[in-house]
Design a protein around this motif. Structure first.
Motif, PDB file in Angstrom:
ATOM      1  N   ILE A   1     -11.794   0.273  15.100  1.00  0.00           N
ATOM      2  CA  ILE A   1     -10.376   0.620  14.915  1.00  0.00           C
ATOM      3  C   ILE A   1     -10.137   2.090  15.277  1.00  0.00           C
ATOM      4  O   ILE A   1      -9.109   2.445  15.841  1.00  0.00           O
ATOM      5  CB  ILE A   1      -9.923   0.318  13.469  1.00  0.00           C
ATOM      6  CG1 ILE A   1     -10.007  -1.189  13.187  1.00  0.00           C
ATOM      7  CG2 ILE A   1      -8.512   0.820  13.212  1.00  0.00           C
ATOM      8  CD1 ILE A   1      -8.870  -2.023  13.736  1.00  0.00           C
TER       9      ILE A   1
ATOM     10  N   LEU B   1      -7.320  -3.579  -0.434  1.00  0.00           N
ATOM     11  CA  LEU B   1      -6.839  -2.696   0.625  1.00  0.00           C
ATOM     12  C   LEU B   1      -7.712  -2.912   1.859  1.00  0.00           C
ATOM     13  O   LEU B   1      -8.944  -2.807   1.786  1.00  0.00           O
ATOM     14  CB  LEU B   1      -6.921  -1.227   0.176  1.00  0.00           C
ATOM     15  CG  LEU B   1      -6.353  -0.215   1.173  1.00  0.00           C
ATOM     16  CD1 LEU B   1      -4.824  -0.261   1.189  1.00  0.00           C
ATOM     17  CD2 LEU B   1      -6.822   1.202   0.857  1.00  0.00           C
ATOM     18  N   SER B   2      -7.081  -3.179   2.984  1.00  0.00           N
ATOM     19  CA  SER B   2      -7.818  -3.472   4.220  1.00  0.00           C
ATOM     20  C   SER B   2      -8.672  -2.291   4.685  1.00  0.00           C
ATOM     21  O   SER B   2      -8.304  -1.126   4.524  1.00  0.00           O
ATOM     22  CB  SER B   2      -6.823  -3.857   5.321  1.00  0.00           C
ATOM     23  OG  SER B   2      -7.423  -3.683   6.586  1.00  0.00           O
TER      24      SER B   2
ATOM     25  N   PRO C   1       0.817  -1.210   0.000  1.00  0.00           N
ATOM     26  CA  PRO C   1       0.000   0.000   0.000  1.00  0.00           C
ATOM     27  C   PRO C   1       0.857   1.268   0.000  1.00  0.00           C
ATOM     28  O   PRO C   1       1.827   1.361   0.738  1.00  0.00           O
ATOM     29  CB  PRO C   1      -0.793  -0.091   1.305  1.00  0.00           C
ATOM     30  CG  PRO C   1      -0.697  -1.498   1.748  1.00  0.00           C
ATOM     31  CD  PRO C   1       0.549  -2.050   1.174  1.00  0.00           C
TER      32      PRO C   1
ATOM     33  N   TRP D   1      -7.824   4.526   9.749  1.00  0.00           N
ATOM     34  CA  TRP D   1      -6.525   5.172   9.929  1.00  0.00           C
ATOM     35  C   TRP D   1      -6.503   6.590   9.349  1.00  0.00           C
ATOM     36  O   TRP D   1      -5.972   7.517   9.962  1.00  0.00           O
ATOM     37  CB  TRP D   1      -5.435   4.304   9.291  1.00  0.00           C
ATOM     38  CG  TRP D   1      -4.046   4.772   9.507  1.00  0.00           C
ATOM     39  CD1 TRP D   1      -3.317   4.723  10.657  1.00  0.00           C
ATOM     40  CD2 TRP D   1      -3.173   5.360   8.521  1.00  0.00           C
ATOM     41  NE1 TRP D   1      -2.068   5.231  10.454  1.00  0.00           N
ATOM     42  CE2 TRP D   1      -1.951   5.626   9.159  1.00  0.00           C
ATOM     43  CE3 TRP D   1      -3.322   5.679   7.171  1.00  0.00           C
ATOM     44  CZ2 TRP D   1      -0.870   6.192   8.487  1.00  0.00           C
ATOM     45  CZ3 TRP D   1      -2.242   6.244   6.514  1.00  0.00           C
ATOM     46  CH2 TRP D   1      -1.037   6.499   7.160  1.00  0.00           C
TER      47      TRP D   1
ATOM     48  N   ASN E   1      -9.003  -1.439   7.590  1.00  0.00           N
ATOM     49  CA  ASN E   1      -8.277  -0.742   8.659  1.00  0.00           C
ATOM     50  C   ASN E   1      -7.851   0.662   8.237  1.00  0.00           C
ATOM     51  O   ASN E   1      -7.837   1.595   9.031  1.00  0.00           O
ATOM     52  CB  ASN E   1      -7.014  -1.521   9.031  1.00  0.00           C
ATOM     53  CG  ASN E   1      -7.332  -2.835   9.702  1.00  0.00           C
ATOM     54  OD1 ASN E   1      -8.200  -2.898  10.570  1.00  0.00           O
ATOM     55  ND2 ASN E   1      -6.638  -3.894   9.305  1.00  0.00           N
ATOM     56  N   ASN E   2      -7.466   0.767   6.964  1.00  0.00           N
ATOM     57  CA  ASN E   2      -6.989   2.063   6.462  1.00  0.00           C
ATOM     58  C   ASN E   2      -8.051   3.150   6.495  1.00  0.00           C
ATOM     59  O   ASN E   2      -7.738   4.335   6.620  1.00  0.00           O
ATOM     60  CB  ASN E   2      -6.472   1.907   5.029  1.00  0.00           C
ATOM     61  CG  ASN E   2      -5.281   0.981   4.955  1.00  0.00           C
ATOM     62  OD1 ASN E   2      -4.185   1.360   5.343  1.00  0.00           O
ATOM     63  ND2 ASN E   2      -5.501  -0.253   4.501  1.00  0.00           N
TER      64      ASN E   2
END
Lengths: 428, 428
Positions: free
Chosen positions: A257, A137-138, A101, A144, A140-141
């Motif tokens: 998250i 792409l996870s 990434p 983030w 999680n990003n």
């Protein structure tokens, strides 16, 4: 002989600051930049002028009308109107040399010839972060990038803001479950909800999908409460549509998250009315409002998209990004009084004032203070003490050190605080 | 369905860097900026687009041909081609709100549609400092701006450079003393000395002023040695012309203050062949060459001028300034290999790699490392250790921390240095 004087002025719709405010602006930029860098984002810097055919590959309609474009020699060129299109071009162009990434940030000026309006600028800074995956792409990003915006706002010292988060898959799934065919019309209406108001929204929605379904949609988009509650209530609808279920799962993950990353639960909320246009985003979407000053609009927005650079490459590049509209944010922070008490870190600690023939020693003192990490400089002109003090005041020096022949002889220096008037002896 | 792919590319003559080099570029910018700010310079930021009639008030000829200009609506506008003209406009426009001497710095992009040539860019950064006085400005400032360039170069880690300093009054005085009427022709010739070479220069000069006077001029401009020696030898000519005497006095003062400010005597020299065009400068002029790489041209230039903004105001605003041509400097530093070993300060200290379901703890570790002022981030994708290590290597992470379920249980973390392979336990 006098010249013909041309009145010095700039074009309408451009922001230009006096040094005092520029210091604050630059301090905010450097704090945002620091947050991005501390978190491992990689900077890029793309040309402000791009080839027209490349820059305008995707756009059309309103955007294209606002673009500054021109020709030089045989080349048709245009000024970038956001940082996303040049980033897409950059990623496609340098694809083989990038690591995915790819977490890039870019802070720069962009140009839009918008209608001239108070608080709307034709040249403005955007501070973008995007994470781009190769093929996948996870989720999680998604959390983030919102967390980076949160850290940036904290770094600036903002306390009253709220992220309004949604996931486009939820509404998309519901509309499919309800077999509503005019999906785009409904989404467009929800996107306009805040602009047109509840009453008008309801009338329009009923016209499009009938009162029964309008009620369901209304029930869903007006869910309020904590993220956990909202997610629980959404799940209770028991829709079997997969997109809907995926949307809820993603939204739940993002909020979890976010908390894990340290974003306080009072700083974000789920708001299913957040759509952010129809073209681009496909999953997570969010906007950010200053609490109590929501009418100024979103100061930071972003979301998830399926494919960054489809116009420039056949590689599939899903991504998620966010953008702080800094010029606009700065305008709003000025309007709401936040800047009045904002203290920039880059002020002048010491202004050294020479009286008589003491320049060499003044420079010595300056060098010494700078070695101690103070911002320091010498007043280089021959002048009177009174004039020098007026100057020190005007440039907002924190302290002055007056150096006459006695000080050179005795090496005993007095520093005077310009705010309190307090005098202290300092050692070199 | 495939789209029609548009080849991603930028216009010729524009510099665009990959993240690895961008990091170095940005690090250099931030070091220059830090030097300017530590010394009490005030930042300004002017629009990149200005009104044509304002921006082009003074220019003409070559410059005007290179300017990017265009129309939008009823407005004729142009992109700035340097930072000096916008600064003059800014100072005149905001005159009443500024404190003089006004020490401003500006780092920004400027645009010139030059002939496309290797190492010549159409979009390039300039890093300018100017000090502007109201009606008068001490000669101390001339030394101070050169000293800022010296400090900037030191901060970057450059060691091989030399400031070539002159004062235009010296030659002006001599030409007047010698009653040479074709002053401009002689100055233009001297300006071209390095380009055309000694032989051609002598031939041309003799044509213009005859062999006797050409010899005198030649004797003067070829004086070499320490600054003190050069000034002594100039004084020995015993010309009575006041401009000449003033020029020598100023040059002496500049070199004295330079030493006092801490600029090493091997970093500057007097070179009377430095002219810097005919239009603008009136006193101190200087250029800067990388020792052993003089052929790349000057990487930092500047000088003293009588009146910054005569086109925009009747106020008399003498000033002195310098400009580091950063895009060009970066190109040269790349060419001569300086960048190969350049270490940017903004690298990723820790990349945290999750193995299995350990994301929450990874984030905890990241937050902890950041509190200790490390640059840290988490690899957010589900992946294999091998793939993650390839990624860590590609983005040049200094260290990785692998976190599996054991690490979560035992709270015992190992950090692995990516260069040495060395593993160390770290405490949180």
């Amino acid at each position: 002989m006098k010249n013909n004087i041309i009145k010095p002025s700039i074009l309408a719709g451009f922001m230009e600051l006096l040094p005092k405010n520029q210091k604050k602006f630059d301090d905010i930029v450097s704090k945002i930049k620091a947050v991005y860098e501390e978190n491992g984002c990689e900077a890029i810097d793309t040309p402000i002028i791009e080839k027209s055919e490349v820059l305008l590959a995707k756009s059309g309609g309103e955007t294209e009308k606002q673009v500054y474009s021109f020709e030089k020699g045989k080349n048709k060129m245009a000024l970038r109107f956001d940082l996303t299109v040049p980033f897409a071009r950059y990623t496609a162009q340098h694809f083989d040399e990038l690591a995915f990434p790819f977490r890039r940030y870019q802070i720069g000026k962009v140009y839009r010839g918008e209608r001239n309006q108070r608080g709307r600028y034709r040249e403005f800074y955007q501070c973008d972060v995007d994470v781009i995956g190769k093929n996948s792409l996870s989720i999680n990003n998604d959390a983030w990038v919102i967390n980076l915006a949160d850290r940036a706002f904290k770094a600036i010292g903002l306390t009253s803001y709220k992220f309004q988060i949604s996931n486009r898959k939820i509404l998309k799934g519901i509309l499919s479950e309800l077999e509503i065919e005019r999906e785009n019309d409904v989404m467009t209406l929800i996107d306009k909800y805040d602009k047109i108001g509840e009453k008008c929204f309801n009338d329009e929605l009923t016209k499009v999908i009938g009162s029964e379904q309008a009620e369901i949609i209304n029930n869903i988009i007006s869910i309020e409460g904590s993220s956990d509650e909202t997610i629980k209530r959404l799940s209770e609808f028991k829709f079997s549509n997969e997109t809907f279920i995926e949307g809820i799962k993603e939204l739940e993950k993002v909020t979890n998250i976010l908390s894990c990353l340290g974003v306080s639960s009072d700083k974000f909320t789920i708001n299913l009315k957040i759509i952010r246009g129809l073209d681009y985003y496909t999953g997570t979407v969010f906007e950010t409002f200053l609490t109590g000053n929501e009418s100024y609009g979103s100061v930071c927005s972003g979301g998830r998209y399926d494919n960054l650079a489809e116009k420039y490459t056949n590689n599939i590049l899903p991504g998620v990004g966010m953008s702080i509209g800094l010029t606009r944010l700065f305008f709003v922070l000025s309007e709401i009084g936040f800047l009045d008490t904002y203290k920039a870190n880059n002020s002048l600690d010491y202004l050294i004032l020479p009286l008589g023939d003491t320049m060499d020693y003044c420079i010595e003192v300056m060098n010494d203070l700078q070695k101690k990490n103070y911002v320091a400089t010498v007043y280089f002109e021959e002048s009177t003490l009174k004039k020098m003090m007026i100057y020190a005041n005007k440039i907002q020096a924190e302290n002055v050190i007056i150096i006459g022949e006695d000080e050179v002889k005795n090496k005993r220096l007095k520093s005077k605080n310009m705010k309190t008037g307090e005098e202290t002896y300092i050692n070199l």
